[in-house]
Motif scaffolding. Structure first.
Motif, mmCIF file in Angstrom:
data_model
loop_
_atom_site.group_PDB
_atom_site.id
_atom_site.type_symbol
_atom_site.label_atom_id
_atom_site.label_comp_id
_atom_site.label_asym_id
_atom_site.label_seq_id
_atom_site.Cartn_x
_atom_site.Cartn_y
_atom_site.Cartn_z
ATOM 1 N N LEU A 245 0.851 -1.185 0.000
ATOM 2 C CA LEU A 245 0.000 0.000 0.000
ATOM 3 C C LEU A 245 0.889 1.238 0.000
ATOM 4 O O LEU A 245 1.809 1.344 0.814
ATOM 5 C CB LEU A 245 -0.859 -0.026 1.261
ATOM 6 C CG LEU A 245 -2.219 0.633 1.218
ATOM 7 C CD1 LEU A 245 -3.076 0.062 0.109
ATOM 8 C CD2 LEU A 245 -2.911 0.444 2.553
ATOM 9 N N VAL A 246 0.606 2.151 -0.910
ATOM 10 C CA VAL A 246 1.364 3.398 -1.003
ATOM 11 C C VAL A 246 0.393 4.572 -1.025
ATOM 12 O O VAL A 246 -0.796 4.399 -1.299
ATOM 13 C CB VAL A 246 2.260 3.431 -2.263
ATOM 14 C CG1 VAL A 246 3.356 2.384 -2.199
ATOM 15 C CG2 VAL A 246 1.429 3.261 -3.538
ATOM 16 N N ALA A 247 0.918 5.744 -0.717
ATOM 17 C CA ALA A 247 0.158 6.993 -0.839
ATOM 18 C C ALA A 247 0.992 7.941 -1.693
ATOM 19 O O ALA A 247 2.222 7.838 -1.739
ATOM 20 C CB ALA A 247 -0.099 7.598 0.537
ATOM 21 N N GLU A 248 0.322 8.844 -2.374
ATOM 22 C CA GLU A 248 1.054 9.800 -3.192
ATOM 23 C C GLU A 248 1.881 10.716 -2.297
ATOM 24 O O GLU A 248 1.408 11.178 -1.253
ATOM 25 C CB GLU A 248 0.074 10.616 -4.034
ATOM 26 C CG GLU A 248 -0.608 9.784 -5.104
ATOM 27 C CD GLU A 248 -1.721 10.516 -5.824
ATOM 28 O OE1 GLU A 248 -1.782 10.398 -7.043
ATOM 29 O OE2 GLU A 248 -2.515 11.209 -5.142
ATOM 30 N N LYS A 249 3.105 10.982 -2.719
ATOM 31 C CA LYS A 249 4.027 11.801 -1.939
ATOM 32 C C LYS A 249 3.419 13.168 -1.620
ATOM 33 O O LYS A 249 3.518 13.648 -0.495
ATOM 34 C CB LYS A 249 5.340 11.975 -2.701
ATOM 35 C CG LYS A 249 6.373 12.793 -1.967
ATOM 36 C CD LYS A 249 7.618 12.997 -2.813
ATOM 37 C CE LYS A 249 8.589 13.916 -2.090
ATOM 38 N NZ LYS A 249 9.639 14.412 -2.985
ATOM 39 N N SER B 102 9.271 8.551 4.431
ATOM 40 C CA SER B 102 10.514 7.886 4.810
ATOM 41 C C SER B 102 10.971 6.861 3.780
ATOM 42 O O SER B 102 12.158 6.646 3.609
ATOM 43 C CB SER B 102 10.384 7.237 6.189
ATOM 44 O OG SER B 102 9.246 6.411 6.243
ATOM 45 N N VAL B 103 10.036 6.207 3.095
ATOM 46 C CA VAL B 103 10.391 5.235 2.060
ATOM 47 C C VAL B 103 9.640 5.614 0.796
ATOM 48 O O VAL B 103 8.417 5.487 0.730
ATOM 49 C CB VAL B 103 10.033 3.789 2.484
ATOM 50 C CG1 VAL B 103 10.409 2.809 1.376
ATOM 51 C CG2 VAL B 103 10.724 3.415 3.785
ATOM 52 N N LEU B 104 10.386 6.094 -0.192
ATOM 53 C CA LEU B 104 9.773 6.537 -1.439
ATOM 54 C C LEU B 104 9.996 5.539 -2.563
ATOM 55 O O LEU B 104 11.062 4.929 -2.668
ATOM 56 C CB LEU B 104 10.348 7.891 -1.858
ATOM 57 C CG LEU B 104 9.884 9.102 -1.045
ATOM 58 C CD1 LEU B 104 10.679 10.331 -1.429
ATOM 59 C CD2 LEU B 104 8.402 9.343 -1.243
ATOM 60 N N VAL B 105 8.967 5.381 -3.391
ATOM 61 C CA VAL B 105 9.037 4.596 -4.614
ATOM 62 C C VAL B 105 8.607 5.566 -5.715
ATOM 63 O O VAL B 105 7.414 5.735 -5.967
ATOM 64 C CB VAL B 105 8.095 3.375 -4.563
ATOM 65 C CG1 VAL B 105 8.238 2.548 -5.825
ATOM 66 C CG2 VAL B 105 8.328 2.533 -3.318
ATOM 67 N N GLY B 106 9.570 6.271 -6.289
ATOM 68 C CA GLY B 106 9.242 7.334 -7.233
ATOM 69 C C GLY B 106 8.506 8.451 -6.500
ATOM 70 O O GLY B 106 9.006 8.996 -5.513
ATOM 71 N N ASP B 107 7.286 8.769 -6.945
ATOM 72 C CA ASP B 107 6.472 9.807 -6.303
ATOM 73 C C ASP B 107 5.457 9.213 -5.334
ATOM 74 O O ASP B 107 4.468 9.865 -4.983
ATOM 75 C CB ASP B 107 5.735 10.637 -7.358
ATOM 76 C CG ASP B 107 6.683 11.574 -8.097
ATOM 77 O OD1 ASP B 107 7.721 11.942 -7.497
ATOM 78 O OD2 ASP B 107 6.402 11.923 -9.248
ATOM 79 N N LEU B 108 5.703 7.993 -4.910
ATOM 80 C CA LEU B 108 4.801 7.305 -3.985
ATOM 81 C C LEU B 108 5.508 7.027 -2.661
ATOM 82 O O LEU B 108 6.709 6.766 -2.624
ATOM 83 C CB LEU B 108 4.324 5.987 -4.596
ATOM 84 C CG LEU B 108 3.570 6.111 -5.925
ATOM 85 C CD1 LEU B 108 3.337 4.730 -6.527
ATOM 86 C CD2 LEU B 108 2.254 6.844 -5.726
ATOM 87 N N ILE C 94 2.696 -1.210 4.840
ATOM 88 C CA ILE C 94 1.670 -2.256 4.833
ATOM 89 C C ILE C 94 1.807 -3.052 3.540
ATOM 90 O O ILE C 94 1.695 -2.498 2.444
ATOM 91 C CB ILE C 94 0.252 -1.649 4.931
ATOM 92 C CG1 ILE C 94 0.112 -0.858 6.232
ATOM 93 C CG2 ILE C 94 -0.806 -2.734 4.820
ATOM 94 C CD1 ILE C 94 -1.198 -0.092 6.350
ATOM 95 N N THR C 95 2.062 -4.348 3.689
ATOM 96 C CA THR C 95 2.248 -5.221 2.526
ATOM 97 C C THR C 95 1.551 -6.549 2.766
ATOM 98 O O THR C 95 1.648 -7.114 3.864
ATOM 99 C CB THR C 95 3.743 -5.468 2.244
ATOM 100 O OG1 THR C 95 4.404 -4.214 2.049
ATOM 101 C CG2 THR C 95 3.947 -6.335 1.010
ATOM 102 N N LEU C 96 0.883 -7.043 1.737
ATOM 103 C CA LEU C 96 0.277 -8.369 1.778
ATOM 104 C C LEU C 96 1.226 -9.329 1.068
ATOM 105 O O LEU C 96 1.532 -9.138 -0.115
ATOM 106 C CB LEU C 96 -1.091 -8.361 1.093
ATOM 107 C CG LEU C 96 -1.849 -9.690 1.069
ATOM 108 C CD1 LEU C 96 -2.196 -10.153 2.489
ATOM 109 C CD2 LEU C 96 -3.105 -9.575 0.222
ATOM 110 N N ALA D 29 -1.055 6.785 6.134
ATOM 111 C CA ALA D 29 0.051 7.649 5.695
ATOM 112 C C ALA D 29 0.807 8.299 6.842
ATOM 113 O O ALA D 29 1.954 8.698 6.679
ATOM 114 C CB ALA D 29 -0.475 8.730 4.762
ATOM 115 N N VAL D 30 0.171 8.437 8.014
ATOM 116 C CA VAL D 30 0.834 9.114 9.137
ATOM 117 C C VAL D 30 1.543 8.075 9.999
ATOM 118 O O VAL D 30 0.911 7.309 10.726
ATOM 119 C CB VAL D 30 -0.175 9.917 9.991
ATOM 120 C CG1 VAL D 30 0.519 10.520 11.209
ATOM 121 C CG2 VAL D 30 -0.831 11.003 9.149
ATOM 122 N N ASN D 31 2.862 8.037 9.842
ATOM 123 C CA ASN D 31 3.647 7.186 10.738
ATOM 124 C C ASN D 31 4.474 8.094 11.640
ATOM 125 O O ASN D 31 4.664 9.261 11.368
ATOM 126 C CB ASN D 31 4.503 6.186 9.971
ATOM 127 C CG ASN D 31 5.512 6.858 9.060
ATOM 128 O OD1 ASN D 31 5.497 8.065 8.874
ATOM 129 N ND2 ASN D 31 6.387 6.067 8.485
#
Length: 198
Positions: free
Chosen positions: A120-124, A135-141, A146-148, A170-172
Motif C-alpha cells: 500500500l502506497v500513498a502519493e508523496k 521515509s520510504v519513497l518509490v518514485g512519487d509514492l 503495509i504489505t500483503l 500515511a501518518v507514521n
C-alpha cells in the motif's frame, strides 16, 4: 512489526510503546486489526531493540515472534520464513491512526491486485500535505509499510503497489514533529468517536 528502537523520536521509549492520547502506538494498531474481524490471528514481531514492548505484549496475551533485530528487511524475511505457506499482512506499529475501516479497505484493495507481495502506497504530495516527511519513497509514492505477502513464495519477489491516499495509513511516527502531528490527529479522531458514542 514491533522491532524498531525509535532512535529518531528521542522519546526515551521504544517506538511501539510511545503513547498518543493515552494509548500505546502498538495498542492502537493491534486494536484496529482485531476490530476489523479480517484475520485468523495477529502476531507481533519484536526484536532485541524492543524488550519492553515484548514484555508489554506478552502480558496482554499477544502472540509473539522474536526476530534477530538485524534490520527491517532481514527481520521481515525471518518473519515470513516462520509463517511460510500463509498469507501475511505486514503492518508497522507506528501508524496510530489506523482504524478497523481503513484496515478493511486496505485489505480489499490489496487482495484485488494479484501477486506474492502487494504494498500500500500513498502519493508523496498527499503525505507531505499532511505534514509527514515520507521515509520510504518509490518514485512519487510513499510506502506505508503495509504489505500483503504470499509467504509460500520463497526468495525475492516483484513488489506491486496499490495507492490509497488516507491519513490512517500515511501518518507514521518517526520524529518528534510527526509525533506532535499524530497526537493532534489522534485527539480529533478520539473526540469524533466519543461524540458518535462509539
Amino acid at each position: 512489526m514491533c522491532g524498531g528502537a525509535g532512535s529518531r523520536l528521542g522519546a526515551g521509549e521504544e517506538k511501539p510503546l510511545v503513547k498518543l492520547g493515552g494509548k500505546h502506538n502498538v495498542d492502537r494498531v493491534i486494536g484496529a486489526l482485531e476490530k476489523s474481524g479480517r484475520f485468523s490471528r495477529i502476531i507481533a514481531a519484536v526484536s532485541p531493540n524492543t524488550p519492553r514492548t515484548r514484555e508489554f505484549l506478552a502480558s496482554r496475551g499477544v502472540d509473539i515472534i522474536d526476530t534477530p533485530g538485524a534490520g527491517y528487511p532481514q527481520d521481515l524475511s525471518f518473519l515470513l520464513a516462520r509463517l511460510a505457506h500463509e498469507w501475511v499482512l505486514v503492518v508497522p506499529a507506528d501508524i496510530p491512526l489506523l482504524t478497523p475501516a481503513a484496515v478493511g479497505e486496505a485489505l480489499d484493495l490489496l487482495l484485488k491486485e494479484h501477486g506474492p507481495a502487494v504494498s500500500l502506497v500513498a502519493e508523496k504530495c498527499f503525505v507531505e500535505k499532511l505534514g509527514v516527511r515520507p521515509s520510504v519513497l518509490v518514485g512519487d509514492l510513499c510506502h506505508s509499510g503495509i504489505t500483503l505477502f504470499d509467504a509460500s513464495v520463497a526468495g525475492p519477489v516483484e513488489e506491486r503497489y496499490v495507492t490509497m491516499n488516507r491519513a490512517e495509513i500515511a501518518v507514521n511516527v518517526n520524529t518528534k514533529g510527526e509525533k506532535e502531528l499524530a497526537e493532534l490527529l489522534v485527539k480529533r479522531a478520539d473526540d469524533f468517536t466519543k461524540d458518535l458514542g462509539l
